[in-house]
Enzyme design. Structure first.
Site, PDB file in Angstrom:
ATOM      1  N   GLN A   1       8.227  -0.757   3.626  1.00 31.60           N
ATOM      2  CA  GLN A   1       8.141  -0.411   4.895  1.00 31.60           C
ATOM      3  C   GLN A   1       8.097  -1.361   5.784  1.00 31.60           C
ATOM      4  O   GLN A   1       8.383  -1.384   6.792  1.00 31.60           O
ATOM      5  CB  GLN A   1       7.225   0.894   5.028  1.00 31.60           C
ATOM      6  CG  GLN A   1       7.722   2.189   4.072  1.00 31.60           C
ATOM      7  CD  GLN A   1       6.794   3.266   4.277  1.00 31.60           C
ATOM      8  OE1 GLN A   1       5.963   3.250   3.636  1.00 31.60           O
ATOM      9  NE2 GLN A   1       7.048   3.952   5.004  1.00 31.60           N
TER      10      GLN A   1
ATOM     11  N   ARG B   1      -4.937  -1.299   3.501  1.00 30.69           N
ATOM     12  CA  ARG B   1      -4.200  -0.888   2.497  1.00 30.69           C
ATOM     13  C   ARG B   1      -2.916  -1.521   2.513  1.00 30.69           C
ATOM     14  O   ARG B   1      -2.229  -1.097   3.576  1.00 30.69           O
ATOM     15  CB  ARG B   1      -4.503   0.512   2.364  1.00 30.69           C
ATOM     16  CG  ARG B   1      -3.676   1.023   1.017  1.00 30.69           C
ATOM     17  CD  ARG B   1      -4.105   2.362   0.897  1.00 30.69           C
ATOM     18  NE  ARG B   1      -2.871   2.788  -0.004  1.00 30.69           N
ATOM     19  CZ  ARG B   1      -2.142   3.820   0.037  1.00 30.69           C
ATOM     20  NH1 ARG B   1      -2.087   4.563   1.269  1.00 30.69           N
ATOM     21  NH2 ARG B   1      -1.419   4.087  -0.964  1.00 30.69           N
TER      22      ARG B   1
ATOM     23  N   HIS C   1       4.009   1.432  -4.704  1.00 29.87           N
ATOM     24  CA  HIS C   1       4.123   2.579  -3.629  1.00 29.87           C
ATOM     25  C   HIS C   1       6.081   2.537  -3.684  1.00 29.87           C
ATOM     26  O   HIS C   1       6.614   2.107  -2.506  1.00 29.87           O
ATOM     27  CB  HIS C   1       3.955   1.748  -2.174  1.00 29.87           C
ATOM     28  CG  HIS C   1       3.740   2.720  -1.243  1.00 29.87           C
ATOM     29  ND1 HIS C   1       2.372   2.968  -0.545  1.00 29.87           N
ATOM     30  CD2 HIS C   1       4.387   3.747  -0.622  1.00 29.87           C
ATOM     31  CE1 HIS C   1       2.623   3.978   0.181  1.00 29.87           C
ATOM     32  NE2 HIS C   1       3.828   4.527   0.351  1.00 29.87           N
TER      33      HIS C   1
ATOM     34  N   ASN D   1       0.815   5.150  -5.476  1.00 31.10           N
ATOM     35  CA  ASN D   1       0.862   6.016  -4.274  1.00 31.10           C
ATOM     36  C   ASN D   1       1.640   7.112  -4.497  1.00 31.10           C
ATOM     37  O   ASN D   1       2.806   7.172  -5.040  1.00 31.10           O
ATOM     38  CB  ASN D   1       1.483   5.324  -3.102  1.00 31.10           C
ATOM     39  CG  ASN D   1       1.271   6.278  -2.024  1.00 31.10           C
ATOM     40  OD1 ASN D   1       0.262   6.284  -1.335  1.00 31.10           O
ATOM     41  ND2 ASN D   1       2.562   6.484  -1.372  1.00 31.10           N
ATOM     42  N   GLU D   2       0.995   8.545  -4.337  1.00 34.67           N
ATOM     43  CA  GLU D   2       1.678   9.678  -4.453  1.00 34.67           C
ATOM     44  C   GLU D   2       2.645   9.923  -5.286  1.00 34.67           C
ATOM     45  O   GLU D   2       3.896   9.830  -5.168  1.00 34.67           O
ATOM     46  CB  GLU D   2       2.257  10.075  -2.997  1.00 34.67           C
ATOM     47  CG  GLU D   2       1.410  10.257  -1.920  1.00 34.67           C
ATOM     48  CD  GLU D   2       1.892  10.784  -0.388  1.00 34.67           C
ATOM     49  OE1 GLU D   2       2.816  11.498  -0.480  1.00 34.67           O
ATOM     50  OE2 GLU D   2       1.280  10.645   0.563  1.00 34.67           O
TER      51      GLU D   2
ATOM     52  N   ASN E   1      -4.066  11.186   0.253  1.00 35.18           N
ATOM     53  CA  ASN E   1      -3.388  10.880   1.637  1.00 35.18           C
ATOM     54  C   ASN E   1      -3.126  12.416   2.330  1.00 35.18           C
ATOM     55  O   ASN E   1      -2.634  13.488   1.585  1.00 35.18           O
ATOM     56  CB  ASN E   1      -1.641  10.603   1.170  1.00 35.18           C
ATOM     57  CG  ASN E   1      -1.797   9.101   0.857  1.00 35.18           C
ATOM     58  OD1 ASN E   1      -2.897   8.541   1.057  1.00 35.18           O
ATOM     59  ND2 ASN E   1      -0.634   8.650   0.356  1.00 35.18           N
TER      60      ASN E   1
ATOM     61  N   TYR F   1      -2.733  14.789   5.071  1.00 40.93           N
ATOM     62  CA  TYR F   1      -1.780  14.931   6.433  1.00 40.93           C
ATOM     63  C   TYR F   1      -1.928  16.158   7.028  1.00 40.93           C
ATOM     64  O   TYR F   1      -2.248  16.369   8.328  1.00 40.93           O
ATOM     65  CB  TYR F   1      -0.383  14.462   6.233  1.00 40.93           C
ATOM     66  CG  TYR F   1      -0.088  12.987   6.229  1.00 40.93           C
ATOM     67  CD1 TYR F   1       0.287  12.358   7.373  1.00 40.93           C
ATOM     68  CD2 TYR F   1      -0.029  12.239   5.125  1.00 40.93           C
ATOM     69  CE1 TYR F   1       0.480  10.797   7.238  1.00 40.93           C
ATOM     70  CE2 TYR F   1       0.302  10.917   4.780  1.00 40.93           C
ATOM     71  CZ  TYR F   1       0.456  10.524   5.796  1.00 40.93           C
ATOM     72  OH  TYR F   1       0.751   9.081   5.693  1.00 40.93           O
TER      73      TYR F   1
ATOM     74  N   GLU G   1      -4.557   7.939   3.676  1.00 39.98           N
ATOM     75  CA  GLU G   1      -3.535   7.807   4.640  1.00 39.98           C
ATOM     76  C   GLU G   1      -3.790   8.960   5.252  1.00 39.98           C
ATOM     77  O   GLU G   1      -4.019  10.171   4.739  1.00 39.98           O
ATOM     78  CB  GLU G   1      -2.094   8.046   4.036  1.00 39.98           C
ATOM     79  CG  GLU G   1      -1.485   6.594   3.407  1.00 39.98           C
ATOM     80  CD  GLU G   1      -0.030   6.838   3.052  1.00 39.98           C
ATOM     81  OE1 GLU G   1       0.757   7.766   3.672  1.00 39.98           O
ATOM     82  OE2 GLU G   1       0.134   6.306   1.971  1.00 39.98           O
TER      83      GLU G   1
HETATM   84  C1  BGC Z   1       3.597   7.572   2.301  1.00 42.61           C
HETATM   85  C2  BGC Z   1       4.031   6.766   3.277  1.00 42.61           C
HETATM   86  C3  BGC Z   1       4.920   7.316   4.408  1.00 42.61           C
HETATM   87  C4  BGC Z   1       3.949   8.552   5.041  1.00 42.61           C
HETATM   88  C5  BGC Z   1       4.519   9.106   6.275  1.00 42.61           C
HETATM   89  C6  BGC Z   1       3.357   9.051   3.028  1.00 42.61           C
HETATM   90  O1  BGC Z   1       3.366  10.270   2.131  1.00 42.61           O
HETATM   91  O2  BGC Z   1       2.886   7.303   1.352  1.00 42.61           O
HETATM   92  O3  BGC Z   1       4.750   5.737   2.517  1.00 42.61           O
HETATM   93  O4  BGC Z   1       5.257   6.387   5.336  1.00 42.61           O
HETATM   94  O5  BGC Z   1       3.554   9.461   4.107  1.00 42.61           O
HETATM   95  O6  BGC Z   1       5.676   9.720   5.827  1.00 42.61           O
END
Ligand code: BGC
Length: 586
Positions: A93, A147, A193, A238-239, A378, A380, A454
């Site tokens: 990214q 990170r 990742h 990652n995820e 992560n 969100y 995240e």
């Molecule tokens: C990912 C990132 C992504 C972010 C926003 C996360 O799940 O690890 O790579 O950019 O979400 O979509």
């Protein structure tokens, strides 16, 4: 040497950008949920109208009931000393330099170079050359950690030690790590990742091949050898959910292996879990004594809140959702070494002879169980879960977890959500952090510290850009305060908070069109200048003072904005966001 098994599979398929965006966005429900929505109509309404109307009639209004978490009051407070305040990025990214300095091709480079696509990741933010600028950006924000991920094909161009170590790649990460340390930032490194060396995909079928456990272990060992003297926090993956289901199940993101929902994705996850455990054991056996670091994994966590907490069916449905989403990986590593019961039951049932969900041997369970020193979440957003046997509406779960029966997802109409973009329904649900941490702590016996590795919120690309990102300031006010609440009120051992992301970058299939940065990246400028948005200043104030201490100006500011930040106003008004004159609640 790892065995070589050559797999033949369908080459990259061209799918529309819109479908890719939709399904890459499916990394977390919130985004796809906004596209499909809980009232989405079945495609063929004429055939399904009866079932659909029955569903609508029988379905209570989707609101959260009897919740112990109504809108939270603001609490002031600070985090314990040593807490890491950081931002997160990933190699594909931000780095660019896709074929510079001896780097090999990754599956994302390969995907982006197919006809009809614009390979924005070739340059990305050019962090390959501008790493010192990026470190300075972090330092300006008073970050104590960064990170980032290592690009496997930059270190090992064909993915293997036999293919040779790329010294220029080693030099690059050495410089980045040294620069971070010189600026008093802890390097927090993700090893995978999603940018698998394309050669491993072409020759062996990537993560479908059990020999990847050995290849990943060679790569992880190299990372520990080269960088472990200075890197003390390692995340293996990652995820995993987010690259396995879209990449190997649905086939909508690299490596685009289609029709794998029934079996392949489970086999891939089995390999990935073993690869994680193997890397942890390697560290534990051969590096921990001298290097004294920690190895964990970063999981995508989407809190599944029972829609009606007094309905035991909804409560059970939400637990089943958690078991399929987070528990798929968390249960083996942090629980009893095995897949969650709900998965075993719903996927394999009585089919012992030919189980679709692979079976761990007792020795493998013992090897996997407890193979982590921390968990990265992560974190969100959230989703409302309810029990239903209806086929419609077609929701996130029906699409991406067809084996999870009797469980549907929706959202609460009162939840604020992000500005229209690929993330159109990025629901702002701060209490998801506290709920997820509670669930994790109660469910899994292997007790480890947490890092929020995240969280963040998007806006769509705008011209001119609106640097006064009130929606992002609100987001971090609410989410950081929730992390503080988890520490102070629930006693959770949270050791770090990482904002996604340092600067606008390549949002996978969505390119530049979806932006989550604390810094605006001007992709039209050959220098790719990065400029702090208003949220960067707020985040710096939070990090410098360890949260929201009494009497600090940003604490007062957060109190003043608190109620307003819980409404849709800051997040959801495209016109005002685009016009750039939205200043806050006053
Ligand atoms: C990912 C990132 C992504 C972010 C926003 C996360 O799940 O690890 O790579 O950019 O979400 O979509």
């Amino acid at each position: 040497m790892p065995e070589s098994r050559v797999l033949v599979f369908v080459g990259p398929l061209l799918i529309t950008a819109a479908v890719l965006q939709l399904l890459m966005a499916a990394k977390t429900h919130s985004r796809i949920g906004g596209v499909l929505g809980h009232t989405a109509l079945p495609e063929d309404i004429s055939i399904n109208a009866r079932e659909y109307s029955q569903h609508i009639q029988g379905s209570p209004k989707p609101v959260r009931q009897n919740s112990s978490y109504p809108k939270e009051p603001f609490i002031s407070g600070t985090v314990p000393s040593g807490f890491l305040w950081g931002t997160s990025t990933a190699a594909y990214q931000v780095e660019g330099g896709w074929n510079t300095g001896g780097k090999g091709e990754s599956i994302w480079d390969h995907w982006a170079h197919q006809p009809g696509r614009t390979p924005l990741g070739d340059t990305a933010c050019d962090s390959y050359h501008k790493y010192a600028t990026d470190v300075q950006l972090g330092a300006n924000l008073a970050m104590t950690a960064y990170r980032f991920s290592i690009s496997w094909p930059r270190l090992l161009p064909d993915g293997t030690l036999a293919g040779g170590v790329n010294q220029a790649g080693v030099d690059y990460y050495n410089k980045l790590i040294d620069e971070l340390i010189a600026h008093k930032m802890v390097p927090f490194v993700t090893m995978y990742h999603w940018d698998l060396p394309q050669a491993l995909q072409t020759k062996y079928g990537g993560w479908t091949n059990a020999s990847m456990v050995d290849y990943f272990n060679d790569y992880a060992t190299l990372c520990f050898q080269k960088f472990g003297d200075r890197v003390k926090r390692w995340a293996t993956f990652n995820e995993p959910w987010s690259f396995i289901v879209p990449g190997y199940g649905l086939g909508v993101s690299p490596p685009q292996m289609l029709f794998g929902m029934k079996r392949r994705q489970y086999e891939v996850a089995h390999v990935v879990i073993k690869a994680h455990a193997r890397a942890w054991h390697t560290y534990n056996d051969s590096f921990r004594a001298q290097q004294g670091g920690e190895v964990g994994i970063v999981l995508g966590a989407l809190w599944g809140q029972p829609r009606n907490t007094s309905d035991p069916r909804d409560v059970q449905a939400a637990d089943n959702f958690e078991q399929f989403f987070l528990g798929w990986f968390a249960n083996p590593i942090y629980g009893n070494g095995d897949y969650p019961d709900a998965m075993k039951q719903m996927i394999n049932g009585d089919s012992v002879a030919d189980p679709r969900l692979p079976v761990f041997t007792e020795a493998e369970k013992a090897y996997v169980r407890g193979s982590a020193d921390f968990v990265g979440l992560n974190q969100y957003s959230a989703v409302l879960i309810y029990a239903s046997d209806h086929t419609f509406p077609l929701d996130f779960i029906s699409l991406v977890m067809p084996d999870l029966k009797g469980v549907k997802d929706t959202s609460d109409p009162t939840w604020p959500h992000g500005a229209s973009s690929g993330f159109s329904a990025h629901y702002v649900v701060p209490w998801n952090i506290r709920e997820q941490l509670r669930y994790f702590s109660e469910k899994y016996s292997h007790k480890v510290p947490f890092y929020i590795t995240e969280t963040g919120i998007s806006e769509k690309e705008q011209f001119p850009p609106n640097m006064n990102d009130t929606w992002r300031q609100c987001f971090y006010m609410l989410y950081v305060d929730e992390a503080i609440r988890a520490i102070k009120l629930d006693g959770r051992d949270v050791r770090g908070f990482f904002a996604w992301t340092l600067m606008d970058n390549i949002e996978w299939g969505s390119g530049h069109s979806v932006r989550l940065g604390l810094h605006y990246t001007n992709f039209s400028d050959p220098n790719l200048t990065r400029t702090p948005k208003a949220s960067a200043k707020l985040y710096r104030d939070i990090a410098t003072s360890g949260g929201f201490p009494e009497g600090a100006p940003h604490t007062k500011h957060t109190q003043d904005w608190w109620d307003w930040c819980h409404t849709n106003a800051p997040y959801n008004n495209d016109t005002e966001i685009g016009a750039g004159h939205y200043r806050g609640p006053h």
